[in-house]
Write an enzyme that holds these catalytic residues in place. Structure first.
Site, short mmCIF file in Angstrom:
data_model
loop_
_atom_site.label_atom_id
_atom_site.label_comp_id
_atom_site.label_asym_id
_atom_site.label_seq_id
_atom_site.Cartn_x
_atom_site.Cartn_y
_atom_site.Cartn_z
N GLN A 52 0.83 -1.21 0.00
CA GLN A 52 0.00 0.00 0.00
C GLN A 52 0.86 1.26 0.00
O GLN A 52 0.56 2.24 0.68
CB GLN A 52 -0.93 -0.01 1.21
CG GLN A 52 -1.86 -1.21 1.21
CD GLN A 52 -2.71 -1.29 2.45
OE1 GLN A 52 -2.27 -0.98 3.55
NE2 GLN A 52 -3.94 -1.72 2.27
N CYS A 53 1.89 1.25 -0.80
CA CYS A 53 2.86 2.34 -0.86
C CYS A 53 2.82 2.98 -2.24
O CYS A 53 2.46 2.33 -3.23
CB CYS A 53 4.25 1.74 -0.58
SG CYS A 53 5.63 2.89 -0.73
N ALA A 54 3.21 4.22 -2.33
CA ALA A 54 3.27 4.90 -3.63
C ALA A 54 4.27 4.20 -4.57
O ALA A 54 4.15 4.29 -5.78
CB ALA A 54 3.66 6.36 -3.45
N PHE A 55 5.23 3.47 -4.00
CA PHE A 55 6.22 2.76 -4.81
C PHE A 55 5.82 1.33 -5.14
O PHE A 55 6.58 0.60 -5.79
CB PHE A 55 7.58 2.76 -4.10
CG PHE A 55 8.19 4.14 -3.98
CD1 PHE A 55 8.74 4.76 -5.09
CD2 PHE A 55 8.19 4.81 -2.77
CE1 PHE A 55 9.29 6.04 -5.00
CE2 PHE A 55 8.73 6.08 -2.66
CZ PHE A 55 9.29 6.69 -3.78
N THR A 56 4.63 0.91 -4.72
CA THR A 56 4.18 -0.47 -4.94
C THR A 56 4.22 -0.85 -6.41
O THR A 56 4.47 -2.00 -6.76
CB THR A 56 2.78 -0.69 -4.35
OG1 THR A 56 2.84 -0.44 -2.94
CG2 THR A 56 2.27 -2.10 -4.58
#
Length: 175
Positions: A52-56
């Protein structure tokens, strides 16, 4: 007393640093254990991940990197972590998300701590070797065929960025 403490700490760190990365194990997201010694003689890119990360979206690039170089010997190990509070609640949810969303078939560890006092021994070893500690999700650590740290990259560096692919190609050429 301080000198004795400093010498003791140095001895402990030296002893810990002497443990080659291939002797480290991770709990597998599929159950059982992933032993880095199984990949001795191969470069391994270890990446702390979160669903659930912007970098996922980097999962797609990690899979692409793995697909491109796995036949030559590269292993990409995803290490899901909730240290930055961006991981799903269970390993089963992480596994399903990664398979359904990104088609991942690379090795994956169970949800693992990568920072602080509870950090997995691999990350303690990397810190002792290089001073590198993940500051966010999707930090990358390239381990050479000899078990040494070749390079580290932060979250903003794509797995397909030239510095990463160049280092992977160099590591593969030397393995």
């Amino acid at each position: 007393m301080r000198k004795l403490l400093a010498l003791t700490c140095a001895a402990v760190l030296t002893g810990f640093a002497a443990i080659a990365a291939p002797n480290v194990t991770f709990k597998s997201i599929d159950g059982g254990v992933l032993e880095m010694s199984d990949w001795a003689g191969q470069p391994v890119l270890v990446v702390n991940t979160a669903s659930q990360c912007a970098f996922t979206r980097q999962y797609a690039d990690l899979q692409s990197l793995y697909d491109t170089y796995r036949a030559q010997g590269l292993v990409v190990l995803a290490v899901p972590s909730d240290d930055f509070r961006q991981e799903l609640d269970s390993a089963a949810e992480v596994k399903e998300f990664c398979e359904m969303t990104f088609g991942l078939d690379m090795p994956m560890a169970d949800i693992t701590s990568v920072t602080g006092q509870n950090a997995h021994p691999f990350y303690g070893w990397v810190k002792a070797q290089t001073g590198f500690v993940p500051r966010w999700n999707f930090n990358k650590v390239l381990i050479g065929a000899d078990g040494s740290v070749i390079e580290t990259w932060g979250s903003r560096t794509s797995p397909l960025a030239r510095p990463v692919t160049d280092a992977v190609e160099t590591a593969l050429a030397g393995s």
